[in-house]
Design a protein around this motif. Structure first.
Motif, PDB file in Angstrom:
ATOM      1  N   THR A  43       6.035   8.455 -14.724  1.00 25.96           N
ATOM      2  CA  THR A  43       4.938   8.665 -14.063  1.00 25.96           C
ATOM      3  C   THR A  43       3.969   7.304 -14.030  1.00 25.96           C
ATOM      4  OG1 THR A  43       4.766  10.968 -14.650  1.00 25.96           O
ATOM      5  CG2 THR A  43       2.668  10.106 -14.185  1.00 25.96           C
ATOM      6  N   ARG A  44       4.133   6.787 -15.141  1.00 24.75           N
ATOM      7  CA  ARG A  44       3.246   5.441 -15.339  1.00 24.75           C
ATOM      8  C   ARG A  44       3.745   4.470 -14.577  1.00 24.75           C
ATOM      9  NH1 ARG A  44       3.597   5.090 -21.503  1.00 24.75           N
ATOM     10  NH2 ARG A  44       5.317   4.047 -21.032  1.00 24.75           N
ATOM     11  N   SER A  45       5.170   4.297 -14.110  1.00 24.51           N
ATOM     12  CA  SER A  45       5.683   3.491 -13.112  1.00 24.51           C
ATOM     13  C   SER A  45       5.412   3.652 -11.932  1.00 24.51           C
ATOM     14  CB  SER A  45       7.202   3.475 -13.467  1.00 24.51           C
ATOM     15  OG  SER A  45       7.856   2.605 -12.148  1.00 24.51           O
ATOM     16  N   ASN A  46       5.186   4.722 -11.460  1.00 22.04           N
ATOM     17  CA  ASN A  46       4.719   5.369  -9.952  1.00 22.04           C
ATOM     18  C   ASN A  46       3.295   5.003  -9.871  1.00 22.04           C
ATOM     19  OD1 ASN A  46       7.472   6.306  -9.399  1.00 22.04           O
ATOM     20  ND2 ASN A  46       6.904   8.497  -9.673  1.00 22.04           N
ATOM     21  N   GLU A  47       2.393   5.156 -10.926  1.00 25.83           N
ATOM     22  CA  GLU A  47       1.314   4.741 -10.824  1.00 25.83           C
ATOM     23  C   GLU A  47       0.939   3.390 -10.628  1.00 25.83           C
ATOM     24  OE1 GLU A  47      -0.626   6.495 -14.325  1.00 25.83           O
ATOM     25  OE2 GLU A  47      -0.529   8.301 -13.552  1.00 25.83           O
ATOM     26  N   SER A  48       1.993   2.471 -11.380  1.00 27.36           N
ATOM     27  CA  SER A  48       1.861   1.057 -11.274  1.00 27.36           C
ATOM     28  C   SER A  48       2.126   0.512 -10.001  1.00 27.36           C
ATOM     29  CB  SER A  48       2.755   0.370 -12.433  1.00 27.36           C
ATOM     30  OG  SER A  48       2.302   0.507 -13.532  1.00 27.36           O
ATOM     31  N   GLU A  49       3.251   1.232  -9.150  1.00 26.57           N
ATOM     32  CA  GLU A  49       3.725   0.984  -7.938  1.00 26.57           C
ATOM     33  C   GLU A  49       2.351   1.197  -6.858  1.00 26.57           C
ATOM     34  OE1 GLU A  49       7.052   2.916  -7.439  1.00 26.57           O
ATOM     35  OE2 GLU A  49       8.427   1.660  -8.784  1.00 26.57           O
ATOM     36  N   GLY A  50       1.829   2.471  -7.218  1.00 21.58           N
ATOM     37  CA  GLY A  50       1.043   2.885  -6.301  1.00 21.58           C
ATOM     38  C   GLY A  50      -0.405   1.972  -6.281  1.00 21.58           C
ATOM     39  N   HIS A  51      -0.625   1.369  -7.604  1.00 17.90           N
ATOM     40  CA  HIS A  51      -1.720   0.236  -7.695  1.00 17.90           C
ATOM     41  C   HIS A  51      -1.509  -0.908  -6.871  1.00 17.90           C
ATOM     42  CE1 HIS A  51      -5.139  -1.788  -9.357  1.00 17.90           C
ATOM     43  NE2 HIS A  51      -4.313  -2.678  -9.976  1.00 17.90           N
ATOM     44  N   MET A  52      -0.193  -1.324  -7.037  1.00 22.54           N
ATOM     45  CA  MET A  52       0.086  -2.616  -6.466  1.00 22.54           C
ATOM     46  C   MET A  52       0.217  -2.472  -4.912  1.00 22.54           C
ATOM     47  SD  MET A  52       3.282  -4.113  -9.081  1.00 22.54           S
ATOM     48  CE  MET A  52       4.312  -2.746  -8.935  1.00 22.54           C
ATOM     49  N   LEU A  53       0.614  -1.459  -4.600  1.00 15.41           N
ATOM     50  CA  LEU A  53       0.752  -0.936  -2.999  1.00 15.41           C
ATOM     51  C   LEU A  53      -0.672  -1.073  -2.547  1.00 15.41           C
ATOM     52  CD1 LEU A  53       2.518  -0.526  -0.641  1.00 15.41           C
ATOM     53  CD2 LEU A  53       2.296   2.282  -1.176  1.00 15.41           C
ATOM     54  N   TYR A  54      -1.605  -0.484  -3.205  1.00 19.44           N
ATOM     55  CA  TYR A  54      -3.219  -0.549  -2.753  1.00 19.44           C
ATOM     56  C   TYR A  54      -3.760  -1.861  -2.737  1.00 19.44           C
ATOM     57  CZ  TYR A  54      -8.193  -0.033  -3.103  1.00 19.44           C
ATOM     58  OH  TYR A  54      -9.442  -0.117  -2.855  1.00 19.44           O
ATOM     59  N   THR A  55      -3.300  -2.721  -3.817  1.00 21.35           N
ATOM     60  CA  THR A  55      -3.887  -4.247  -3.965  1.00 21.35           C
ATOM     61  C   THR A  55      -3.177  -4.789  -2.564  1.00 21.35           C
ATOM     62  OG1 THR A  55      -3.983  -3.987  -6.327  1.00 21.35           O
ATOM     63  CG2 THR A  55      -3.769  -6.275  -5.216  1.00 21.35           C
ATOM     64  N   HIS A  56      -1.963  -4.547  -2.418  1.00 21.12           N
ATOM     65  CA  HIS A  56      -1.411  -5.293  -1.140  1.00 21.12           C
ATOM     66  C   HIS A  56      -2.007  -4.926   0.192  1.00 21.12           C
ATOM     67  CE1 HIS A  56       1.639  -7.023   1.506  1.00 21.12           C
ATOM     68  NE2 HIS A  56       1.816  -5.869   1.989  1.00 21.12           N
ATOM     69  N   TRP A  57      -2.097  -3.619   0.196  1.00 20.33           N
ATOM     70  CA  TRP A  57      -2.943  -3.132   1.528  1.00 20.33           C
ATOM     71  C   TRP A  57      -4.322  -3.590   1.744  1.00 20.33           C
ATOM     72  CZ3 TRP A  57      -0.131  -2.674   5.589  1.00 20.33           C
ATOM     73  CH2 TRP A  57       1.336  -2.302   5.435  1.00 20.33           C
ATOM     74  N   ASN A  58      -5.140  -3.826   0.590  1.00 19.86           N
ATOM     75  CA  ASN A  58      -6.164  -4.194   0.605  1.00 19.86           C
ATOM     76  C   ASN A  58      -6.484  -5.556   0.483  1.00 19.86           C
ATOM     77  OD1 ASN A  58      -9.117  -3.550   0.237  1.00 19.86           O
ATOM     78  ND2 ASN A  58      -9.211  -3.641  -2.215  1.00 19.86           N
ATOM     79  N   GLY A  59      -5.502  -6.307   0.923  1.00 18.63           N
ATOM     80  CA  GLY A  59      -5.529  -7.825   0.907  1.00 18.63           C
ATOM     81  C   GLY A  59      -5.950  -8.461  -0.271  1.00 18.63           C
ATOM     82  N   GLY A  60      -5.436  -8.053  -1.423  1.00 18.22           N
ATOM     83  CA  GLY A  60      -5.693  -8.366  -2.715  1.00 18.22           C
ATOM     84  C   GLY A  60      -7.000  -8.486  -2.833  1.00 18.22           C
ATOM     85  N   ARG A  61      -8.028  -7.705  -2.466  1.00 17.84           N
ATOM     86  CA  ARG A  61      -9.635  -7.594  -2.725  1.00 17.84           C
ATOM     87  C   ARG A  61      -9.604  -6.743  -3.794  1.00 17.84           C
ATOM     88  NH1 ARG A  61      -9.779  -8.617   3.079  1.00 17.84           N
ATOM     89  NH2 ARG A  61      -9.481  -6.308   3.266  1.00 17.84           N
ATOM     90  N   GLY A  62      -9.919  -7.109  -4.877  1.00 17.18           N
ATOM     91  CA  GLY A  62     -10.154  -6.162  -5.998  1.00 17.18           C
ATOM     92  C   GLY A  62     -11.787  -5.930  -6.076  1.00 17.18           C
ATOM     93  N   ARG A  63     -12.158  -5.492  -7.214  1.00 20.09           N
ATOM     94  CA  ARG A  63     -13.462  -5.131  -7.496  1.00 20.09           C
ATOM     95  C   ARG A  63     -14.456  -6.466  -7.454  1.00 20.09           C
ATOM     96  NH1 ARG A  63     -14.199  -0.645 -11.604  1.00 20.09           N
ATOM     97  NH2 ARG A  63     -16.090  -1.747 -12.149  1.00 20.09           N
ATOM     98  N   GLU A  64     -13.750  -7.496  -8.154  1.00 16.88           N
ATOM     99  CA  GLU A  64     -14.272  -8.570  -8.423  1.00 16.88           C
ATOM    100  C   GLU A  64     -14.864  -9.355  -7.046  1.00 16.88           C
ATOM    101  OE1 GLU A  64     -15.793  -9.928 -11.169  1.00 16.88           O
ATOM    102  OE2 GLU A  64     -14.751  -8.125 -12.014  1.00 16.88           O
ATOM    103  N   GLN A  65     -14.127  -9.506  -6.137  1.00 19.94           N
ATOM    104  CA  GLN A  65     -14.268 -10.044  -4.702  1.00 19.94           C
ATOM    105  C   GLN A  65     -15.431  -9.482  -4.135  1.00 19.94           C
ATOM    106  OE1 GLN A  65     -10.471 -10.235  -2.860  1.00 19.94           O
ATOM    107  NE2 GLN A  65     -10.193 -12.559  -3.497  1.00 19.94           N
ATOM    108  N   ALA A  66     -15.215  -7.991  -4.162  1.00 24.61           N
ATOM    109  CA  ALA A  66     -16.216  -7.233  -3.274  1.00 24.61           C
ATOM    110  C   ALA A  66     -17.823  -7.209  -4.205  1.00 24.61           C
ATOM    111  CB  ALA A  66     -15.853  -5.711  -3.601  1.00 24.61           C
ATOM    112  N   ARG A  67     -17.764  -7.615  -5.543  1.00 23.02           N
ATOM    113  CA  ARG A  67     -19.130  -7.811  -5.983  1.00 23.02           C
ATOM    114  C   ARG A  67     -19.569  -9.025  -5.575  1.00 23.02           C
ATOM    115  NH1 ARG A  67     -17.780  -6.702 -11.802  1.00 23.02           N
ATOM    116  NH2 ARG A  67     -16.585  -4.534 -11.535  1.00 23.02           N
ATOM    117  N   GLY A  68     -18.612 -10.083  -5.605  1.00 26.87           N
ATOM    118  CA  GLY A  68     -19.084 -11.405  -5.282  1.00 26.87           C
ATOM    119  C   GLY A  68     -19.764 -11.528  -4.095  1.00 26.87           C
ATOM    120  N   ARG A  69     -19.210 -10.790  -3.069  1.00 29.93           N
ATOM    121  CA  ARG A  69     -19.892 -10.958  -1.765  1.00 29.93           C
ATOM    122  C   ARG A  69     -21.225 -10.215  -1.573  1.00 29.93           C
ATOM    123  NH1 ARG A  69     -14.486  -9.401   1.045  1.00 29.93           N
ATOM    124  NH2 ARG A  69     -15.437  -7.338   0.511  1.00 29.93           N
TER     125      ARG A  69
END
Length: 160
Positions: free
Chosen positions: A127-153
């Protein structure tokens, strides 16, 4: 002598053919089978001591350990519960490191039926492995923009 000769397989007759008494024939057969048993015992012990989970499921891994122990039991070599648990934990994959530590830290080791504990941990790890894969997939499709980049803008728009 006739009874022994009729009860023995054809390929074993050559081992008792030269015996002059039934006792001598019996002793010849006993030597052959005890030599085979010793070799089998060594082979099974080595297999048990070297067993590793690798890509086996927990069910397959523990079933294989149980099969080897049952085979040893059939030649009068008994493996006690503590040794079975130790063998299982020694060869289990690295992803179960935390669970292994917890089980080994117990004052009294669990029975070999610890398979249920390991199955729960295997499902948790999966389950943890699938959650990590889901997080990586989200980060990839989000263009690598995490919370920090959004706050910066957002912060740049506010100050300027």
């Amino acid at each position: 002598m006739y009874c022994l000769a009729t009860c023995v397989h054809d390929h074993m007759l050559s081992h008792i053919r030269d015996a002059t008494t039934p006792k001598e024939a019996w002793e010849n057969l006993k030597k052959i089978f005890s030599a085979n048993t010793s070799a089998r015992k060594l082979q099974l012990r080595q297999e048990l001591n070297n067993i590793q989970q690798k890509d086996m499921s927990v069910s397959d891994y523990t079933a294989k350990i149980k099969r080897i122990c049952d085979s040893l039991g059939s030649i009068n070599v008994n493996i006690d519960n503590d040794e079975m648990v130790q063998i299982c934990l020694g060869g289990i994959g690295p992803r179960f490191g935390t669970m292994r530590t917890v089980v080994l830290a117990r004052e009294k080791p669990p029975s070999f039926e610890l398979q249920s504990i390991v199955l729960v941990e295997e499902n948790h790890v999966h389950t943890r492995s699938n959650e990590s894969e889901g997080h990586m997939l989200y980060t990839h499709w989000n263009g690598g923009r995490g919370r920090e980049q959004a706050r910066g803008r957002f912060g740049q728009g506010q100050g300027g």
